[in-house]
Motif scaffolding. Sequence first.
Motif, PDB file in Angstrom:
ATOM      1  N   GLY A  55       0.831  -1.196   0.000  1.00  0.00           N
ATOM      2  CA  GLY A  55       0.000   0.000   0.000  1.00  0.00           C
ATOM      3  C   GLY A  55       0.865   1.245   0.000  1.00  0.00           C
ATOM      4  O   GLY A  55       0.757   2.108   0.861  1.00  0.00           O
ATOM      5  N   CYS A  56       1.715   1.379  -1.011  1.00  0.00           N
ATOM      6  CA  CYS A  56       2.799   2.368  -0.991  1.00  0.00           C
ATOM      7  C   CYS A  56       2.353   3.798  -1.243  1.00  0.00           C
ATOM      8  O   CYS A  56       3.129   4.728  -1.029  1.00  0.00           O
ATOM      9  CB  CYS A  56       3.869   1.983  -2.005  1.00  0.00           C
ATOM     10  SG  CYS A  56       3.311   2.038  -3.735  1.00  0.00           S
ATOM     11  N   GLY A  57       1.118   4.014  -1.725  1.00  0.00           N
ATOM     12  CA  GLY A  57       0.679   5.369  -2.006  1.00  0.00           C
ATOM     13  C   GLY A  57       1.591   6.063  -2.999  1.00  0.00           C
ATOM     14  O   GLY A  57       1.967   5.502  -4.027  1.00  0.00           O
ATOM     15  N   HIS A  58       1.997   7.289  -2.684  1.00  0.00           N
ATOM     16  CA  HIS A  58       2.895   8.052  -3.553  1.00  0.00           C
ATOM     17  C   HIS A  58       4.325   7.539  -3.523  1.00  0.00           C
ATOM     18  O   HIS A  58       5.184   8.083  -4.221  1.00  0.00           O
ATOM     19  CB  HIS A  58       2.883   9.530  -3.154  1.00  0.00           C
ATOM     20  CG  HIS A  58       1.709  10.278  -3.695  1.00  0.00           C
ATOM     21  ND1 HIS A  58       1.219  11.432  -3.112  1.00  0.00           N
ATOM     22  CD2 HIS A  58       0.907  10.061  -4.771  1.00  0.00           C
ATOM     23  CE1 HIS A  58       0.194  11.884  -3.803  1.00  0.00           C
ATOM     24  NE2 HIS A  58      -0.016  11.073  -4.813  1.00  0.00           N
ATOM     25  N   GLY A  59       4.608   6.553  -2.709  1.00  0.00           N
ATOM     26  CA  GLY A  59       5.900   5.873  -2.777  1.00  0.00           C
ATOM     27  C   GLY A  59       7.011   6.490  -1.955  1.00  0.00           C
ATOM     28  O   GLY A  59       8.180   6.140  -2.161  1.00  0.00           O
ATOM     29  N   GLU A  60       6.683   7.364  -1.002  1.00  0.00           N
ATOM     30  CA  GLU A  60       7.759   8.022  -0.253  1.00  0.00           C
ATOM     31  C   GLU A  60       8.599   7.037   0.550  1.00  0.00           C
ATOM     32  O   GLU A  60       9.817   7.192   0.669  1.00  0.00           O
ATOM     33  CB  GLU A  60       7.187   9.115   0.655  1.00  0.00           C
ATOM     34  CG  GLU A  60       6.576  10.294  -0.076  1.00  0.00           C
ATOM     35  CD  GLU A  60       7.571  11.059  -0.941  1.00  0.00           C
ATOM     36  OE1 GLU A  60       8.791  10.893  -0.761  1.00  0.00           O
ATOM     37  OE2 GLU A  60       7.123  11.838  -1.809  1.00  0.00           O
TER      38      GLU A  60
ATOM     39  N   SER B 266      -4.166   2.338  -6.288  1.00  0.00           N
ATOM     40  CA  SER B 266      -4.467   3.517  -7.106  1.00  0.00           C
ATOM     41  C   SER B 266      -3.484   3.660  -8.266  1.00  0.00           C
ATOM     42  O   SER B 266      -2.277   3.814  -8.068  1.00  0.00           O
ATOM     43  CB  SER B 266      -4.411   4.777  -6.233  1.00  0.00           C
ATOM     44  OG  SER B 266      -4.349   5.944  -7.030  1.00  0.00           O
ATOM     45  N   GLU B 267      -4.003   3.664  -9.489  1.00  0.00           N
ATOM     46  CA  GLU B 267      -3.156   3.881 -10.666  1.00  0.00           C
ATOM     47  C   GLU B 267      -2.519   5.272 -10.632  1.00  0.00           C
ATOM     48  O   GLU B 267      -1.376   5.452 -11.048  1.00  0.00           O
ATOM     49  CB  GLU B 267      -3.986   3.712 -11.939  1.00  0.00           C
ATOM     50  CG  GLU B 267      -4.455   2.286 -12.203  1.00  0.00           C
ATOM     51  CD  GLU B 267      -5.194   2.167 -13.519  1.00  0.00           C
ATOM     52  OE1 GLU B 267      -5.242   3.171 -14.264  1.00  0.00           O
ATOM     53  OE2 GLU B 267      -5.715   1.084 -13.812  1.00  0.00           O
ATOM     54  N   THR B 268      -3.268   6.248 -10.151  1.00  0.00           N
ATOM     55  CA  THR B 268      -2.746   7.614 -10.079  1.00  0.00           C
ATOM     56  C   THR B 268      -1.546   7.684  -9.146  1.00  0.00           C
ATOM     57  O   THR B 268      -0.531   8.315  -9.459  1.00  0.00           O
ATOM     58  CB  THR B 268      -3.846   8.574  -9.593  1.00  0.00           C
ATOM     59  OG1 THR B 268      -4.923   8.565 -10.539  1.00  0.00           O
ATOM     60  CG2 THR B 268      -3.322   9.991  -9.441  1.00  0.00           C
TER      61      THR B 268
END
Length: 232
Positions: A53-58, A76-78
């Motif tokens: 669940g990395c989100g924006h990957g920070e 989320s692809e975005t």
Amino acid sequence: MECMTIDSMDWDGAYRDGGFFDGPPPWNIGEPQPVIADLIRSGAFASDVLDAGCGHGEVSLALAAAGRTVLGVELSETAVAWARRSAAQRGLSRATFEQGDITAFSGHDGRFSSVVDCTLFHALPVDKREAYLRSVHRAAAAGADYYILVFAKGAYPAEMESKPNEVDAYELHAAVGRYFDVDFIRPAPILATVEALPGLPDLVLPFERDELGRLQFPGYLLRARKSESGIA
């Protein structure tokens, strides 16, 4: 913001420009959560790392900058597109990203020496926790370390119509302990850029802010390790 429960959340809408939030979602603070950043600096994670669940990957990007090979998985692809752009801009080829449902994650059996879940667990529907833990267990190598940062019960007021599925320490231990050997669960803050809660604009949350004005929600940090006797 459109009213919906956390269990029916449109996660792509949460990350999309012009979606639910004015700017990035409040849980994206532009860097790893401090407790996770401390773990990265201490060398707690061994390659390969799964960022669930990395989100924006920070978190993934910080791990790659520290020399770790990491795969971030996000629904989320975005958010995945954002993370890939950031990795390319920073020249962090050790960080790669995959769009998909972590509760059905497959194709990497026994690969990861470390797993990090930075605020994913409480975003999952409660009835998806078993599938999630089975997927992570399958992907983890023997002896892999597993870290979870999650909201503690009481982080959000009960009267909120949509809020994370917070846990108490017993609930967290009981869920994760079916699949992994739990080393510890300890209090740990989760920072968010929150000014007011949806539906409760006048409610003042009784939590301190850090020096950058980010609200410090109560949470737990769990550390566990994959056990060969765990449920596969």
